[in-house]
Scaffold this motif. Sequence first.
Motif, short mmCIF file in Angstrom:
data_model
loop_
_atom_site.label_atom_id
_atom_site.label_comp_id
_atom_site.label_asym_id
_atom_site.label_seq_id
_atom_site.Cartn_x
_atom_site.Cartn_y
_atom_site.Cartn_z
N TRP A 195 0.83 -1.19 0.00
CA TRP A 195 0.00 0.00 0.00
C TRP A 195 0.87 1.25 0.00
O TRP A 195 1.96 1.26 0.54
CB TRP A 195 -0.90 0.03 1.21
CG TRP A 195 -1.97 -1.02 1.24
CD1 TRP A 195 -2.14 -2.05 0.37
CD2 TRP A 195 -3.00 -1.15 2.22
NE1 TRP A 195 -3.22 -2.81 0.74
CE2 TRP A 195 -3.76 -2.28 1.88
CE3 TRP A 195 -3.35 -0.43 3.33
CZ2 TRP A 195 -4.87 -2.70 2.62
CZ3 TRP A 195 -4.44 -0.84 4.08
CH2 TRP A 195 -5.19 -1.97 3.72
N GLU A 196 0.35 2.31 -0.62
CA GLU A 196 1.03 3.60 -0.65
C GLU A 196 0.09 4.67 -0.11
O GLU A 196 -1.13 4.54 -0.20
CB GLU A 196 1.44 3.95 -2.08
CG GLU A 196 2.43 2.97 -2.69
CD GLU A 196 2.76 3.32 -4.13
OE1 GLU A 196 2.22 4.30 -4.67
OE2 GLU A 196 3.57 2.58 -4.71
N ILE A 197 0.66 5.73 0.41
CA ILE A 197 -0.15 6.84 0.89
C ILE A 197 -0.91 7.45 -0.29
O ILE A 197 -0.33 7.71 -1.33
CB ILE A 197 0.74 7.92 1.55
CG1 ILE A 197 1.53 7.36 2.73
CG2 ILE A 197 -0.08 9.13 1.97
CD1 ILE A 197 0.71 6.96 3.91
N GLY A 198 -2.21 7.63 -0.11
CA GLY A 198 -3.01 8.24 -1.17
C GLY A 198 -4.47 8.21 -0.81
O GLY A 198 -4.97 7.22 -0.27
N GLY A 199 -5.17 9.27 -1.09
CA GLY A 199 -6.59 9.38 -0.74
C GLY A 199 -7.50 9.13 -1.91
O GLY A 199 -7.12 9.30 -3.07
N ALA A 200 -8.71 8.71 -1.61
CA ALA A 200 -9.71 8.43 -2.63
C ALA A 200 -10.26 9.73 -3.22
O ALA A 200 -10.20 10.78 -2.60
CB ALA A 200 -10.85 7.63 -2.02
#
Length: 146
Positions: A76-81
Amino acid sequence: MKKKIWIVIVVILIFIIGFMAYRTYSQKENSNEAVEMVSKAEKIEICEYTTNELVASYESKEEIQNVINQLEMEHWEIGGASDEDTKQYIMRMYQEPTKQVLENPSSEMEEVANIVIYSSGEYVDFNTAGLEIPFKTNKNIIDIFK
């Protein structure tokens, strides 16, 4: 004069490389903390986000480990929907409460973390101890429990 320009360029490049290295390390750290928290779970429940209707429940060590392995959180990587991607499920992780010497023992499990899963299945919000971290997963994790 040219020497000063080269020094400024080198300093800027060092700063950029350092920032990129820190960001990569920070993302790995957040992902590792999430994996550690989930791996301690003694029970996992998956519910509809809006109705809280139970979709799946895992209580045996084998089932829990299987769910954890399928999440592949280390990727997983940091990132928003996006704004169009709505919250669809919530995965709650439970543990036995920490026993205190003078405290009445309770047999109820406590929620230690949860993962809000968006409708795309590719974005989640990991929540623990008042901290929320948005992640982009490497696959549609809704397929794990459907």
